[in-house]
Design a protein around this motif. Structure first.
Motif, PDB file in Angstrom:
ATOM      1  N   GLU A  64     -37.044 -15.882  37.877  1.00 33.53           N
ATOM      2  CA  GLU A  64     -37.178 -16.351  36.495  1.00 33.53           C
ATOM      3  C   GLU A  64     -36.260 -17.572  36.325  1.00 33.53           C
ATOM      4  OE1 GLU A  64     -37.784 -13.877  32.517  1.00 33.53           O
ATOM      5  OE2 GLU A  64     -35.676 -13.964  33.100  1.00 33.53           O
ATOM      6  N   VAL A  65     -36.746 -18.738  36.727  1.00 36.58           N
ATOM      7  CA  VAL A  65     -35.892 -19.920  36.832  1.00 36.58           C
ATOM      8  C   VAL A  65     -36.491 -21.143  36.151  1.00 36.58           C
ATOM      9  CG1 VAL A  65     -34.817 -19.155  38.991  1.00 36.58           C
ATOM     10  CG2 VAL A  65     -36.930 -20.506  39.075  1.00 36.58           C
ATOM     11  N   ALA A  66     -37.477 -20.987  35.314  1.00 31.33           N
ATOM     12  CA  ALA A  66     -38.157 -22.130  34.702  1.00 31.33           C
ATOM     13  C   ALA A  66     -37.165 -23.045  33.999  1.00 31.33           C
ATOM     14  CB  ALA A  66     -39.211 -21.634  33.709  1.00 31.33           C
ATOM     15  N   GLY A  67     -37.309 -24.343  34.253  1.00 30.56           N
ATOM     16  CA  GLY A  67     -36.470 -25.332  33.603  1.00 30.56           C
ATOM     17  C   GLY A  67     -35.120 -25.560  34.243  1.00 30.56           C
ATOM     18  N   THR A  68     -34.796 -24.807  35.278  1.00 25.00           N
ATOM     19  CA  THR A  68     -33.512 -24.951  35.963  1.00 25.00           C
ATOM     20  C   THR A  68     -33.713 -25.708  37.281  1.00 25.00           C
ATOM     21  OG1 THR A  68     -33.648 -22.956  37.336  1.00 25.00           O
ATOM     22  CG2 THR A  68     -32.910 -22.672  35.048  1.00 25.00           C
ATOM     23  N   PRO A  69     -32.633 -26.145  37.919  1.00 22.81           N
ATOM     24  CA  PRO A  69     -32.791 -26.805  39.221  1.00 22.81           C
ATOM     25  C   PRO A  69     -33.453 -25.927  40.272  1.00 22.81           C
ATOM     26  CG  PRO A  69     -30.616 -27.264  38.329  1.00 22.81           C
ATOM     27  CD  PRO A  69     -31.235 -26.221  37.446  1.00 22.81           C
ATOM     28  N   MET A  70     -33.447 -24.595  40.080  1.00 17.37           N
ATOM     29  CA  MET A  70     -34.072 -23.692  41.035  1.00 17.37           C
ATOM     30  C   MET A  70     -35.597 -23.669  40.913  1.00 17.37           C
ATOM     31  SD  MET A  70     -30.867 -22.964  40.264  1.00 17.37           S
ATOM     32  CE  MET A  70     -30.685 -21.766  38.955  1.00 17.37           C
ATOM     33  N   ASP A  71     -36.108 -24.203  39.826  1.00 16.77           N
ATOM     34  CA  ASP A  71     -37.550 -24.300  39.597  1.00 16.77           C
ATOM     35  C   ASP A  71     -38.116 -25.345  40.553  1.00 16.77           C
ATOM     36  OD1 ASP A  71     -40.124 -24.663  38.648  1.00 16.77           O
ATOM     37  OD2 ASP A  71     -39.525 -24.771  36.547  1.00 16.77           O
ATOM     38  N   THR A  72     -39.157 -25.002  41.282  1.00 15.04           N
ATOM     39  CA  THR A  72     -39.727 -25.945  42.245  1.00 15.04           C
ATOM     40  C   THR A  72     -40.274 -27.193  41.566  1.00 15.04           C
ATOM     41  OG1 THR A  72     -41.849 -24.783  42.166  1.00 15.04           O
ATOM     42  CG2 THR A  72     -40.286 -24.134  43.912  1.00 15.04           C
ATOM     43  N   HIS A  73     -40.557 -27.133  40.285  1.00 16.05           N
ATOM     44  CA  HIS A  73     -41.096 -28.281  39.551  1.00 16.05           C
ATOM     45  C   HIS A  73     -40.003 -29.094  38.862  1.00 16.05           C
ATOM     46  CE1 HIS A  73     -45.081 -26.705  40.309  1.00 16.05           C
ATOM     47  NE2 HIS A  73     -44.751 -25.554  39.751  1.00 16.05           N
ATOM     48  N   PHE A  74     -38.775 -28.740  39.053  1.00 11.94           N
ATOM     49  CA  PHE A  74     -37.663 -29.450  38.408  1.00 11.94           C
ATOM     50  C   PHE A  74     -37.652 -30.915  38.846  1.00 11.94           C
ATOM     51  CE2 PHE A  74     -33.235 -30.901  38.416  1.00 11.94           C
ATOM     52  CZ  PHE A  74     -32.831 -30.577  37.132  1.00 11.94           C
ATOM     53  N   ASN A 153     -37.404 -21.506  46.589  1.00  9.20           N
ATOM     54  CA  ASN A 153     -38.627 -21.343  45.784  1.00  9.20           C
ATOM     55  C   ASN A 153     -38.388 -20.446  44.577  1.00  9.20           C
ATOM     56  OD1 ASN A 153     -39.983 -22.973  47.616  1.00  9.20           O
ATOM     57  ND2 ASN A 153     -40.648 -21.226  48.850  1.00  9.20           N
ATOM     58  N   GLY A 154     -37.190 -20.569  44.000  1.00  7.96           N
ATOM     59  CA  GLY A 154     -36.842 -19.792  42.828  1.00  7.96           C
ATOM     60  C   GLY A 154     -36.277 -18.419  43.115  1.00  7.96           C
ATOM     61  N   PHE A 155     -36.370 -17.933  44.362  1.00  7.42           N
ATOM     62  CA  PHE A 155     -35.831 -16.625  44.726  1.00  7.42           C
ATOM     63  C   PHE A 155     -34.343 -16.772  45.082  1.00  7.42           C
ATOM     64  CE2 PHE A 155     -40.325 -16.032  45.423  1.00  7.42           C
ATOM     65  CZ  PHE A 155     -40.560 -14.712  45.079  1.00  7.42           C
ATOM     66  N   TYR A 156     -33.523 -15.942  44.473  1.00 12.13           N
ATOM     67  CA  TYR A 156     -32.096 -15.964  44.779  1.00 12.13           C
ATOM     68  C   TYR A 156     -31.848 -15.271  46.112  1.00 12.13           C
ATOM     69  CZ  TYR A 156     -27.054 -15.207  44.240  1.00 12.13           C
ATOM     70  OH  TYR A 156     -25.695 -15.196  44.410  1.00 12.13           O
ATOM     71  N   LEU A 157     -31.194 -15.984  47.047  1.00  8.88           N
ATOM     72  CA  LEU A 157     -30.931 -15.436  48.377  1.00  8.88           C
ATOM     73  C   LEU A 157     -29.576 -14.767  48.466  1.00  8.88           C
ATOM     74  CD1 LEU A 157     -32.276 -18.373  50.583  1.00  8.88           C
ATOM     75  CD2 LEU A 157     -33.455 -16.264  49.919  1.00  8.88           C
ATOM     76  N   GLY A 158     -28.574 -15.318  47.783  1.00  8.74           N
ATOM     77  CA  GLY A 158     -27.258 -14.698  47.851  1.00  8.74           C
ATOM     78  C   GLY A 158     -26.150 -15.721  47.715  1.00  8.74           C
ATOM     79  N   ARG A 159     -24.940 -15.218  47.859  1.00  6.62           N
ATOM     80  CA  ARG A 159     -23.721 -16.016  47.702  1.00  6.62           C
ATOM     81  C   ARG A 159     -22.920 -15.972  49.003  1.00  6.62           C
ATOM     82  NH1 ARG A 159     -20.425 -17.113  43.146  1.00  6.62           N
ATOM     83  NH2 ARG A 159     -21.726 -15.752  41.853  1.00  6.62           N
ATOM     84  N   HIS A 160     -22.220 -17.068  49.304  1.00  5.58           N
ATOM     85  CA  HIS A 160     -21.249 -17.067  50.401  1.00  5.58           C
ATOM     86  C   HIS A 160     -19.930 -17.598  49.875  1.00  5.58           C
ATOM     87  CE1 HIS A 160     -20.008 -16.786  54.568  1.00  5.58           C
ATOM     88  NE2 HIS A 160     -19.425 -17.964  54.425  1.00  5.58           N
ATOM     89  N   PHE A 161     -18.877 -16.838  50.122  1.00  2.65           N
ATOM     90  CA  PHE A 161     -17.575 -17.086  49.498  1.00  2.65           C
ATOM     91  C   PHE A 161     -16.762 -18.124  50.248  1.00  2.65           C
ATOM     92  CE2 PHE A 161     -13.038 -15.844  49.373  1.00  2.65           C
ATOM     93  CZ  PHE A 161     -12.779 -16.037  48.026  1.00  2.65           C
ATOM     94  N   SER A 162     -16.600 -17.941  51.561  1.00  2.00           N
ATOM     95  CA  SER A 162     -15.679 -18.784  52.325  1.00  2.00           C
ATOM     96  C   SER A 162     -16.251 -20.165  52.585  1.00  2.00           C
ATOM     97  CB  SER A 162     -15.339 -18.126  53.664  1.00  2.00           C
ATOM     98  OG  SER A 162     -14.570 -19.005  54.475  1.00  2.00           O
ATOM     99  N   GLY A 163     -15.372 -21.163  52.592  1.00  2.00           N
ATOM    100  CA  GLY A 163     -15.784 -22.506  52.938  1.00  2.00           C
ATOM    101  C   GLY A 163     -15.735 -22.815  54.413  1.00  2.00           C
ATOM    102  N   TYR A 164     -15.360 -21.844  55.245  1.00  6.06           N
ATOM    103  CA  TYR A 164     -15.080 -22.131  56.646  1.00  6.06           C
ATOM    104  C   TYR A 164     -15.936 -21.362  57.641  1.00  6.06           C
ATOM    105  CZ  TYR A 164     -11.022 -24.517  54.767  1.00  6.06           C
ATOM    106  OH  TYR A 164     -10.213 -25.376  54.079  1.00  6.06           O
ATOM    107  N   GLY A 178     -48.096 -23.531  54.533  1.00  8.49           N
ATOM    108  CA  GLY A 178     -49.055 -24.587  54.295  1.00  8.49           C
ATOM    109  C   GLY A 178     -48.725 -25.410  53.073  1.00  8.49           C
ATOM    110  N   GLY A 179     -47.496 -25.326  52.598  1.00  6.72           N
ATOM    111  CA  GLY A 179     -47.098 -26.066  51.402  1.00  6.72           C
ATOM    112  C   GLY A 179     -45.632 -26.437  51.413  1.00  6.72           C
ATOM    113  N   GLU A 180     -45.159 -26.945  50.290  1.00  9.13           N
ATOM    114  CA  GLU A 180     -43.793 -27.438  50.143  1.00  9.13           C
ATOM    115  C   GLU A 180     -42.869 -26.340  49.641  1.00  9.13           C
ATOM    116  OE1 GLU A 180     -42.491 -31.607  48.574  1.00  9.13           O
ATOM    117  OE2 GLU A 180     -42.479 -30.229  46.843  1.00  9.13           O
ATOM    118  N   ASN A 181     -41.677 -26.299  50.209  1.00  8.31           N
ATOM    119  CA  ASN A 181     -40.665 -25.319  49.843  1.00  8.31           C
ATOM    120  C   ASN A 181     -39.414 -26.037  49.358  1.00  8.31           C
ATOM    121  OD1 ASN A 181     -41.737 -22.522  51.095  1.00  8.31           O
ATOM    122  ND2 ASN A 181     -42.294 -24.240  52.429  1.00  8.31           N
ATOM    123  N   THR A 182     -38.666 -25.376  48.454  1.00  6.74           N
ATOM    124  CA  THR A 182     -37.505 -26.006  47.840  1.00  6.74           C
ATOM    125  C   THR A 182     -36.285 -25.103  47.968  1.00  6.74           C
ATOM    126  OG1 THR A 182     -38.929 -27.113  46.225  1.00  6.74           O
ATOM    127  CG2 THR A 182     -36.567 -27.050  45.754  1.00  6.74           C
TER     128      THR A 182
END
Length: 808
Positions: A64-74, A153-164, A178-182
């Motif tokens: 549920e990401v319409a209008g956000t940067p996670m929206d493929t149409h953003f 493609n709008g699906f949340y995959l997860g978080r990663h904490f460490s920068g290293y 067969g199409g474009e992914n974001t």
């Protein structure tokens, strides 16, 4: 840089590109996702300037990401195109703020005080072939600083904490075939992990991996070889997990083939059947006769190809480079590599470089390791954090032992996961000889809790890699409580005054200097100037906890049981500007500056760490206005004796003490300062002359051929010269740069620890002031191929154009 090492550096990436094919086309593929990203700063506290991240219902419903940067149409057309590795912090201004964290991080405008610069958003589009549906896909990040969240493609995959540490997500379920992914990544760098410049953003490589549903699991199969004197035969052990994301009972077969560095098959196991209904593990071993051993002088590597079949169909294949070597650490006699004693001549290194910050292209890792090898170093401690995959490859290829260290000593779930990933990712590298569970954890390392935490971490490392011992970088001196009660290899950070007493109390524990030295100096400056935050470039100044190079190395060299140590540090790095604050924005600890230009202490180590004939005079001999005043002259050499002359007149002959240096006080006169050294019947000389003013520039590079892959880089050093062609060591003009052809500048630097000039330019031509006669330009090749030409000049100072080739 010697010609042999220069030749190796010139060809190293070209060699990687043309390795012989060891088998049929692999069913496993790895696609770089470094190109084609869009970037935009967000905001740490203002939701409206952070694309309503904190006020949008992102996690109530899936996708549920319409209008956000996670929206493929953003619409990201206004975002900035970037290429990863990317460090947005290196582009930020320096700010004079009275805050310790800002100071320690190099006065960059990032962190809690700068919410407008501390959130970064990335978007990337890519296509997936419709024929790939049914295969497994993994999105792999080698490093993001820090605390990032990832969507596809709008699906949340997860978080990663460490920068290293690297991380990955399985993404096959979410792809458009067969199409474009974001892909969208939100990076939160508002909180620091360290006390030094750390960068910000997707600063390491990104990959899309694909393989079949039946595949070899994990980072890669574990390959380790055992060998013993007389080293004419070795046993290569192979183990791997196997994953079957397929219906029905699966029976597969595994086979391992070993190839030498020419691609010739030297050993092979029989096919081994594995019934996945009864277990998912595979283990085997194979003998290699007439083994070629990996060492710091001859870094020979084999390749193991592990193949997985379902029936007669090859369903997966992994190729792993590995080395055969024997490392032994003895409490009385020190370190042995392949049966020969080896003193650790090591350096600690941060991961940033002038011009590019933390986003180092692959070739820069080889370049930096090459400079250290030239000095005589044989060991590298990436500290205090895990290394990058490219650094480990460079150390494997060039012959540099590695002490790999996790970011924090903590046995909680988050940090144990980081530790496990570190071990699983890098345990196949022959350069890696020792694990470290942490660095200077003053709050806990002398306590019962610290002892218990360390014990759990040691057990887990040993379970994952029983082939290497474990240390801890301790600044507790001769204290034995807590971690030091149980650590297999005792690591000393400084405090060498307690070394002998500790050894007497713990005679059966091997000891290594995990952090030593810490001379502070500014390259090319020979008078301390606190207003400019410069320190004299001699082995003279050091913080209260540390020592000179000569002091610690003499201690190490005189004690066979002391395995050697890692100097702090091999190169300057941004942040931690000891002992100054503003205008100083870099450390002074390096034996080289941030560009890799040597300071005078570099030649102390080169004299006593190599067999080369070393003779180096410091300072330069341009002291207009100081005629008749005494100038302190230091000579670093491994000669038996040195005689110093000024304008042909002897100033005296002096004998060299082992691990020492020589000094003279010389009344200044313009002309020629000459040192004549004698060693084992040979004579060699070095000079410093009074030069004219700078009238021209010279451009030098170690690599004139680049791969036209959009990734490869070369390093160009810019030097000022007078009308006679002599290097002018006190010239500081502002130089403009331009590139024509299939390449572009990605960063500039000069090693000045108080310079506030930009490292990168986005809307103006590149330029940089020379600092004590030198600056540096980093040029990256494009993908078209052809000639690249670098032009440099300023007023009357011009250079001949430097021409390079980008090779398709």
């Amino acid at each position: 840089m010697n010609s042999l090492l220069k030749k190796k550096l010139q060809g190293i990436l070209l060699c990687i590109a043309v390795l012989p094919a060891l088998a049929q086309e692999s069913p496993r593929n790895r696609l770089s996702l470094n190109d084609g990203w869009k970037f935009q700063l967000g905001h740490a506290i203002d939701a409206g300037r952070d694309f309503n991240y904190h006020t949008t219902r992102l996690f109530a419903k899936t996708a549920e990401v319409a209008g956000t940067p996670m929206d493929t149409h953003f619409d990201d057309s206004a975002w900035t195109p970037v290429k990863v590795p990317h460090d947005w912090a290196v582009t930020l201004p320096f700010v004079n703020v009275d805050d310790d964290q800002v100071m320690l991080h190099g006065y960059k405008a990032i962190g809690p005080l700068f919410p407008e610069h501390s959130i970064g958003w990335y978007r990337k589009r890519f296509d997936v072939d419709d024929a790939d549906e049914g295969r497994e896909f993994k999105l792999v990040f080698d490093g993001v600083f820090r605390n990032c969240q990832v969507w596809i493609n709008g699906f949340y995959l997860g978080r990663h904490f460490s920068g290293y540490t690297g991380f990955s997500f399985d993404v096959a379920d979410f792809l458009y075939y067969g199409g474009e992914n974001t892909v969208v990544v939100r990076v939160d760098a508002s909180q620091f992990e360290g006390w030094f410049y750390e960068g910000a953003g997707i600063y390491r490589n990104v990959w899309l991996e694909k393989h079949g549903p039946i595949h070899l699991a994990g980072f890669e199969p574990f390959i380790h070889a055992t060998t013993r004197p007389p080293y004419n035969e070795s046993v290569v052990h192979v183990s791997s997990g196997i994953t079957a994301n397929a219906e029905g009972r699966q029976e597969v077969a595994v086979q391992t083939a070993i190839y030498d560095n020419r691609g010739v098959l030297v050993a092979q196991t029989e096919k081994t059947s594995v019934d996945l209904a009864n277990g998912h593990g595979y283990g085997d071993s194979v003998r290699v006769v007439q083994s070629n051993l990996w060492s710091v002088d001859a870094p020979y590597r084999y390749r193991a190809v592990v193949r997985l079949w379902a029936g007669e169909r090859l369903v997966d294949e992994r190729t792993i480079a590995f080395g055969i070597r024997d490392v032994r650490m003895d409490a009385q006699e020190g370190l042995f590599l392949n049966g020969k004693p080896l003193k650790v001549k090591g350096v600690c290194m941060h991961q940033d470089h002038a011009g590019v910050g933390a986003a180092l292209p692959e070739y820069l890792q080889y370049y930096r390791v090459g400079l250290l090898k030239e000095m005589g170093a044989n060991a590298y401690r990436p500290s205090p954090n895990p290394p990058s995959p490219e650094l480990m490859e460079a150390c494997d290829s060039l012959g540099m032992l590695v002490l790999a260290e996790t970011r924090l000593m903590n046995s909680g779930q988050e940090y144990m996961g980081q530790l496990e990933d570190l071990v699983l990712q890098f345990r196949n590298h022959p350069s890696l000889f020792l694990w470290s569970i942490g660095n200077e954890e003053e709050e806990i390392h002398h306590t019962p809790q610290g002892r218990r935490v360390a014990a759990r971490m040691i057990r887990r490392i040993t379970e994952l890699d029983p082939t290497r011992p474990v240390t801890y970088s301790s600044n507790l001196g001769n204290v034995s409580e807590g971690v030091n009660q149980i650590i297999p290899i005792r690591g000393f950070n400084y405090n060498l005054h307690g070394l002998d007493a500790y050894k007497k109390a713990n005679p059966d524990q091997p000891i290594l200097g995990t952090e030593v030295g810490s001379t502070v100096g500014t390259r090319g400056e020979y008078v301390t100037d606190s207003a400019k935050a410069y320190l004299a470039d001699f082995d003279l100044n050091f913080p209260s906890w540390a020592s000179t190079a000569q002091h610690w190395w003499t201690i190490a060299d005189e004690r066979p049981w002391f395995m050697g140590g890692f100097i702090w540090s091999g190169m300057d790095y941004r942040g931690e500007p000891t002992p100054f604050k503003w205008p100083n924005i870099n450390s002074h600890f390096g034996v080289m500056d941030m560009c890799g230009f040597p300071k005078s202490v570099y030649y102390y180590y080169q004299a006593w760490w190599t067999d080369k004939d070393v003779l180096h005079i410091a300072p330069h001999w341009n002291w207009d206005g100081k005629e008749g005043q005494p100038i302190s002259v230091w000579v670093n050499s491994n000669a038996d004796e040195v005689e110093l002359y000024l304008n042909g007149k002897s100033l005296g002959n002096k004998s060299m003490t082992k691990n020492g240096h020589l000094e003279w006080q010389v009344p200044y006169q313009p002309g020629t300062l000459k040192a004549v050294a004698k060693k084992a019947g040979r004579t060699f000389t070095a000079e410093r002359i009074t030069t004219g003013r700078a009238t021209g520039l010279v451009l030098e590079t170690v690599k004139e051929r680049l791969l036209a892959n959009g990734e490869d880089v070369t390093v160009i050093d810019v030097l000022a010269i007078d009308s006679a062609g002599n290097f002018v060591p006190d010239a500081n003009p502002l130089i403009d740069f331009a590139v024509e052809g299939d390449g572009h500048i990605i960063g500039v630097g000069n090693g000045d620890p108080s310079s506030h000039e930009p490292d990168q330019y986005t809307d103006a031509p590149y330029r940089r002031r020379l600092f004590n006669g030198r600056c540096q330009v980093i040029v990256q090749a494009g993908k078209q191929g052809g000639e690249i030409t670098l032009f440099a000049g300023s007023g009357g100072l011009v250079s001949a154009p430097l021409r390079m080739a980008a090779i398709l």
